[in-house]
Design an enzyme around this catalytic site. Structure first.
Site, short mmCIF file in Angstrom:
data_model
loop_
_atom_site.label_atom_id
_atom_site.label_comp_id
_atom_site.label_asym_id
_atom_site.label_seq_id
_atom_site.Cartn_x
_atom_site.Cartn_y
_atom_site.Cartn_z
N LYS A 22 -17.81 -9.02 -83.07
CA LYS A 22 -17.22 -7.74 -83.47
C LYS A 22 -16.71 -6.82 -82.54
CE LYS A 22 -19.59 -3.33 -84.69
NZ LYS A 22 -19.55 -2.71 -83.27
N ASN A 23 -16.94 -6.81 -81.45
CA ASN A 23 -16.50 -5.96 -80.32
C ASN A 23 -15.40 -6.52 -79.48
OD1 ASN A 23 -18.76 -4.21 -80.94
ND2 ASN A 23 -19.79 -4.47 -78.98
N CYS A 58 -22.44 10.63 -83.48
CA CYS A 58 -22.90 9.66 -84.45
C CYS A 58 -24.42 9.16 -84.29
CB CYS A 58 -21.98 8.19 -84.16
SG CYS A 58 -22.74 7.42 -82.95
N ARG A 95 -20.80 11.11 -79.04
CA ARG A 95 -20.05 10.07 -78.50
C ARG A 95 -18.49 11.00 -78.15
NH1 ARG A 95 -21.84 4.60 -80.56
NH2 ARG A 95 -19.69 3.78 -79.89
N ASP A 149 -26.99 -3.00 -76.90
CA ASP A 149 -27.03 -3.32 -78.18
C ASP A 149 -28.12 -4.52 -78.35
OD1 ASP A 149 -24.63 -1.99 -78.81
OD2 ASP A 149 -23.39 -3.58 -78.63
N ARG A 171 -21.94 -3.55 -91.19
CA ARG A 171 -20.87 -3.04 -90.20
C ARG A 171 -20.55 -4.04 -89.39
NH1 ARG A 171 -22.34 1.48 -87.34
NH2 ARG A 171 -20.91 0.51 -85.91
C1 UD1 Z 1 -18.94 -0.30 -77.03
C2 UD1 Z 1 -19.33 -1.21 -78.06
C3 UD1 Z 1 -20.80 -0.76 -78.56
C4 UD1 Z 1 -21.92 -0.84 -77.12
C5 UD1 Z 1 -21.19 0.23 -76.10
C6 UD1 Z 1 -21.90 -0.14 -74.91
C7 UD1 Z 1 -17.63 -1.70 -79.31
C8 UD1 Z 1 -16.74 -1.58 -80.47
N1 UD1 Z 1 -18.66 -1.10 -79.13
O1 UD1 Z 1 -18.89 1.03 -77.44
O2 UD1 Z 1 -21.32 -1.83 -79.29
O3 UD1 Z 1 -23.02 -0.22 -77.51
O4 UD1 Z 1 -19.95 -0.45 -75.69
O5 UD1 Z 1 -22.05 -1.19 -74.28
O6 UD1 Z 1 -16.99 -2.53 -78.40
N2 UD1 Z 1 -19.00 8.12 -72.94
C9 UD1 Z 1 -18.59 9.23 -72.32
N3 UD1 Z 1 -17.29 9.41 -72.35
C10 UD1 Z 1 -16.26 8.64 -72.94
C11 UD1 Z 1 -16.68 7.46 -73.25
C12 UD1 Z 1 -18.12 7.11 -73.20
O7 UD1 Z 1 -19.38 9.85 -71.99
O8 UD1 Z 1 -15.14 8.98 -73.13
C13 UD1 Z 1 -20.16 7.45 -72.66
C14 UD1 Z 1 -20.79 7.21 -74.28
O9 UD1 Z 1 -21.20 8.52 -74.90
C15 UD1 Z 1 -21.92 6.35 -73.74
C16 UD1 Z 1 -21.53 5.46 -72.77
O10 UD1 Z 1 -20.47 6.25 -72.10
O11 UD1 Z 1 -23.10 6.88 -73.57
C17 UD1 Z 1 -20.93 4.02 -73.18
O12 UD1 Z 1 -19.87 4.20 -73.79
P1 UD1 Z 1 -18.83 3.14 -74.22
O13 UD1 Z 1 -18.84 2.23 -72.85
O14 UD1 Z 1 -17.64 3.77 -74.09
O15 UD1 Z 1 -19.02 2.50 -75.54
P2 UD1 Z 1 -18.22 2.19 -76.58
O16 UD1 Z 1 -16.93 1.71 -76.09
O17 UD1 Z 1 -18.05 3.41 -77.75
#
Ligand code: UD1
Length: 419
Positions: free
Chosen positions: A22-23, A116, A121, A307, A399
């Site tokens: 998925k990711n 979310c 997020r 995850d 999902r």
């Molecule tokens: C991706 C994965 C999700 C997984 C996560 C962490 C996909 C589609 N989803 O989500 O399944 O749980 O990585 O391995 O690939 N953060 C900030 N600011 C930002 C971006 C992130 O503070 O601009 C924080 C987030 O709130 C969270 C942490 O960083 O606490 C990790 O987020 P991130 O690695 O960005 O996860 P996703 O890409 O959303």
């Protein structure tokens, strides 16, 4: 929302194939916009999030065809750079369209994802990175507009304060169309980032370093056609292994990359499971009773994946001793703990730490899935509970899993899905 009914007590046995990730498929579908050509993707799982991505691509003007595990996207006709709120709501990860649309059209307008089920997020790291590349960002609360002055971003040294997966992907996509080289440091190292790089290379990008903290993105000479096979889903693999650890049994998974789930296998071995990895297979056999293993501390890859946290917790509920979990990635990722307690589990949560003391018996109960992986964890726990466990709001599970109920049934579980 569908309800899943799980009747516990059956051990799992047999063999199952692991789906495409998925990711990986989600950012790669976004990547199909960048060059304006045709992407032919294989090993695409059938998921609600993939359906939502296809809707976004079609809304933007792409032609998308789907046949079995193949998705073909022709983005030549892309004519819009705005993703409406209703489509953003369908899928959290639509923020990754920001980099791709910006690269293709020089401007993008998205409604912001907001909070979310896993807590707030924020997208500050995405926006800061794009600004470093020259983007003008207008953040009007409900909507973000990013514009590349003169239609084109410029290559830059971008450092992420935290190795965010989504921000890494956004920078990789945005940088493809930038003038000059981009060097991204403190990048996320997840296997899905490596898969995105492989796909971008086939599409004509000059890019290297994915899988390490430093990624270099140079010139992009888009090819008219790109073929790519999506990497196996390490989280689905972890889910099936944890489900078997919870229920007991002997299963083999096929078509996966065992190295991508090293940390999960290490924890399960620590708990007494026997695990044998082949080139693209993993076999797991459970002992009579599991024991609590080492503390499970979630970290960016190659650390233990957030995850898989809920899933491993489900596997610990009847283990001997007390298992400790530390959730470092998301601020609010223990909602499943309240639900698991309804089965009779002994779980204490204090801030980022959860402690699970094994009990001898779990009893089926009606539960609610609050998020994707937490929902799957409830199903895994239900397999070990006496009687029936109903998982409400199971749409969350769908999902991210391609017929998880069917796969568990093929391994001997009693799981049915009802609308
Ligand atoms: C991706 C994965 C999700 C997984 C996560 C962490 C996909 C589609 N989803 O989500 O399944 O749980 O990585 O391995 O690939 N953060 C900030 N600011 C930002 C971006 C992130 O503070 O601009 C924080 C987030 O709130 C969270 C942490 O960083 O606490 C990790 O987020 P991130 O690695 O960005 O996860 P996703 O890409 O959303």
């Amino acid at each position: 929302m569908p309800v899943w009914k799980v009747r516990g007590g059956n051990e799992l046995s047999g063999s199952a194939r692991v789906q495409g990730a998925k990711n990986a498929v989600l950012p790669i579908l976004a990547a199909s916009l960048v060059g304006g050509g045709v992407f032919r993707l294989r090993n695409c799982p059938r998921l609600k999030d993939v359906d939502a991505s296809i809707e976004i691509l079609r809304h933007l003007g792409c032609a998308v065809e789907r046949e079995e595990d193949a998705i073909t996207v022709n983005s030549a006709g892309m004519r819009d750079n705005h993703i409406p709120h209703a489509l953003m709501l369908k899928m959290r990860s639509s923020v990754m369209y920001m980099g791709a649309i910006l690269a293709r059209t020089g401007e993008v307008r998205l409604s912001t994802p907001g909070g979310c089920e896993l807590g707030s997020r924020p997208i500050d790291l995405h926006l800061k990175a794009l600004e470093t590349m020259g983007a003008e960002v207008r953040d009007a609360g409900a909507e973000v507009v990013c514009r590349a002055p003169g239609g084109r971003l410029r290559g830059a040294h971008v450092n992420l304060d935290f190795p965010s997966v989504g921000a890494t992907e956004n920078v990789m996509l945005a940088a493809c169309a930038a003038e000059g080289e981009t060097v991204l440091t403190n990048a996320a190292r997840e296997p899905e980032i490596v898969d995105l790089q492989r796909c971008l290379i086939s599409a004509g990008a000059e890019i290297s370093g994915a899988g390490t903290p430093e990624i270099h993105i140079g010139a992009f000479r888009p090819r008219p056609e790109t073929e790519h096979r999506i990497v196996p889903d390490r989280i689905e693999a972890a889910t099936l292994l944890c489900a078997a650890a919870s229920a007991g049994g002997d299963i083999e998974l096929r078509d996966l990359a065992p190295a991508h789930i090293d940390t999960v296998c290490a924890c399960l071995r620590d708990m007494g499971c026997r695990i044998v990895c082949g080139a693209d297979t993993v076999r797991l056999r459970t002992p009579k009773r599991l024991r609590a293993g080492r503390p499970v501390i979630t970290k960016p890859y190659p650390g233990f994946p957030t995850d898989a946290q809920a899933l491993l917790m489900a596997a610990c509920l009847r283990a001997e001793g007390t298992a400790v979990f530390v959730e470092n990635i998301f601020e609010s990722r223990y909602r499943h703990a309240d639900e698991l307690r309804r089965l009779g589990a002994d779980i204490r949560v204090e801030g980022r730490v959860a402690m699970v003391t094994g009990v001898h018996r779990l009893t089926g109960a009606p539960l609610t899935a609050w998020d994707l992986r937490g929902g799957a964890a409830l199903v895994a726990a239900g397999l070990a509970a006496e009687g029936e466990t109903q998982v409400f709001d199971a749409g969350h599970i769908e999902r991210g899993y391609d017929d998880l109920a069917g796969k568990l049934r093929s391994l001997g579980a009693d799981v049915v899905r009802e609308e």
